[in-house]
Design an enzyme around this catalytic site. Structure first.
Site, short mmCIF file in Angstrom:
data_model
loop_
_atom_site.label_atom_id
_atom_site.label_comp_id
_atom_site.label_asym_id
_atom_site.label_seq_id
_atom_site.Cartn_x
_atom_site.Cartn_y
_atom_site.Cartn_z
N GLU A 113 45.87 37.21 31.51
CA GLU A 113 47.24 37.72 31.57
C GLU A 113 47.69 38.19 30.19
OE1 GLU A 113 49.46 34.60 33.52
OE2 GLU A 113 48.09 34.58 35.22
N HIS A 164 47.02 31.45 31.11
CA HIS A 164 45.92 32.05 31.86
C HIS A 164 45.34 33.20 31.04
CE1 HIS A 164 47.93 30.34 35.69
NE2 HIS A 164 46.95 29.54 35.28
N ARG A 172 40.18 33.41 33.80
CA ARG A 172 41.50 32.81 33.96
C ARG A 172 41.64 31.46 33.27
NH1 ARG A 172 45.76 32.04 37.88
NH2 ARG A 172 46.05 29.86 38.45
N HIS A 205 53.92 34.42 32.23
CA HIS A 205 52.71 34.71 32.98
C HIS A 205 52.75 36.15 33.49
CE1 HIS A 205 51.54 30.32 33.83
NE2 HIS A 205 52.70 30.23 33.19
N GLU A 263 56.85 35.60 35.82
CA GLU A 263 55.68 36.37 36.22
C GLU A 263 56.01 37.84 35.98
OE1 GLU A 263 52.76 35.36 37.41
OE2 GLU A 263 53.05 33.29 38.05
#
Length: 451
Positions: free
Chosen positions: A185, A182, A240, A310, A384
């Site tokens: 990020e 993405h 994104r 991510h 994440e």
């Protein structure tokens, strides 16, 4: 300098100043919303569907649930109306960011003030610097590092990965890591670079790293979504998706993490090209997705672990996102994930949750993590990284180092488990361990005596 780096420079894809961004977010706010019941949930979903708010967390309408935390960007033009409606319906909310553009500008301006150095691991790097960094890693560590072409992006840019491999006469296994699926990020590619640095700088001094490299090769793709990543530096910091077009639409781009052949587009994904969760026209319709999936399919017998990095949310996700059914080795993956989260927390006190996306985040299909598990790569995790909403995707550069340090502790925990499970009789020798402990002591004694 390679010809394609010169071409990128000539095409003007290297602006590093805040004024280069064409998309502005002046006056936009980030709100934390806490719906109490399904009536409030329904209203928030209507706001998203009618484009009054831009949903960031969760990423799908179905993820908005009573008592669940919601993060949404509210455009300045709609701010008065939206906040008025929230107050009228007694929907609890807090302002996380007063002006998103201020946060965005301050981040990029800080990057501008830092001198050019592709080996700085405490700043974010645009794509041409990452390309240069890969070249220099290959040249500086010729005995360990090789650079390989994985594929070509939609906009015809090369997708290179680094292979970190100690020479061996014996067959070796693979641990794969990709970052930057993405575009916005930025902390994800920063961690991939940090990981490579740590492995290369410690392999001669750390018996554990040396032990890993005797049996395992690391394959690291610093940026998977290269086209989108460049667009996030030049045009829209909050972009994104990829940059591929859609038929009969003014919108474009595919969420590459909804494009893998794992219950593709069945839940938590959209066929609407304007959506941030657009799943593409078909499974593996995107060249970036094809490149990763093809490589891993060709190396299934040797790949022990798949790691994809991510942000944000502070989570370690296990399969699956598209079903409540768990992976075949769910118990082992959960135990290992919790152990990794504990190691991460010990570093700087940051707390991570562990579990399947469908349990602790939201339902989603077509993810690379779930696909890797479906094709029987035993260990498949999504990280994440920071934070929990204060800075969202605009994590300040001064958090790169602590974020990477704590993530490295977690990733090393996973690597150690995977390695020891497959190579149980390869613990570092006593001599090697004592050499690491005693060498600093002997050097210290030498210098004291010499004084």
């Amino acid at each position: 300098m390679k010809w394609w780096i010169r071409c990128i420079s000539i095409l003007g894809l290297i602006p590093l100043i805040a004024d280069s961004f064409q998309v502005r977010y002046n006056g936009d706010q980030m709100l934390q919303l806490l719906p109490r019941d399904f009536e409030q949930v329904h209203f928030l979903r209507q706001l998203v569907e009618n484009d009054w708010i831009d949903l960031w967390r969760p990423q799908i309408l179905e993820g908005i649930q009573p008592q669940g935390e919601v993060h949404a960007r509210v455009p300045a033009s709609a701010l008065g109306t939206v906040r008025g409606e929230l107050e009228k319906r007694a929907i609890q909310y807090n302002v996380l960011t007063e002006n998103i553009q201020d946060l965005l500008d301050s981040q990029v301006q800080r990057e501008d003030k830092q001198p050019f150095n592709v080996h700085s691991y405490t700043k974010y790097h645009p794509m041409e610097e990452i390309y240069q960094w890969m070249e220099q890693m290959k040249e500086s560590y010729k005995e360990l590092v090789t650079q390989h072409l994985l594929g070509i992006t939609y906009q015809k840019r090369p997708m290179y990965y680094l292979k970190i491999s100690r020479k061996s006469d014996q067959p070796k296994k693979i641990i794969w890591m990709d970052c930057g699926i993405h575009a916005r990020e930025w902390i994800a590619p920063a961690f991939c670079q940090w990981f490579v640095k740590e492995v290369l700088e410690t392999y001669t001094a750390d018996p554990q790293t040396d032990r890993f490299l005797r049996h395992i090769d690391f394959y690291v793709l610093p940026v998977l979504n290269i086209d989108g990543y460049i667009y996030s530096w030049t045009t829209d910091r909050l972009w994104r998706k990829s940059m591929s077009p859609c038929d009969n639409s003014t919108c474009f781009g595919t969420d590459l993490n909804r494009n893998f052949d794992s219950q593709w587009c069945s839940v938590g994904a959209s066929r609407n090209c304007c959506s941030n969760t657009h799943c593409g026209s078909a499974p593996e319709s995107e060249p970036e997705t094809i490149a990763v999936a093809t490589f891993l399919r060709d190396h299934l017998q040797d790949t022990l672990c798949y790691l994809t990095i991510h942000s944000y949310g502070q989570l370690i996700l296990t399969p699956y996102g598209y079903t409540n059914t768990t992976a075949y080795n769910h118990k082992e993956m959960m135990t290992l994930g919790e152990k990794a989260a504990d190691a991460l927390e010990r570093k700087h006190g940051t707390k991570f949750k562990v579990g399947p996306s469908s349990w602790i985040l939201y339902y989603s299909s077509g993810s690379s993590r779930d696909w890797a598990s479906d094709v029987r790569i035993d260990f498949s995790y999504t990280f994440e990284l920071r934070d929990n909403g204060t800075h969202q995707f605009l994590l300040p550069a001064d958090q790169i180092q602590p974020t990477c340090e704590e993530t490295m502790a977690a990733v090393t925990t996973i690597i150690e488990h995977v390695h020891d499970k497959h190579f149980p009789n390869s613990s570092p020798t006593i001599v090697a361990l004592w050499s690491v402990v005693l060498t600093p002591c002997l050097l210290s004694m030498y210098f004291v005596d010499s004084l």
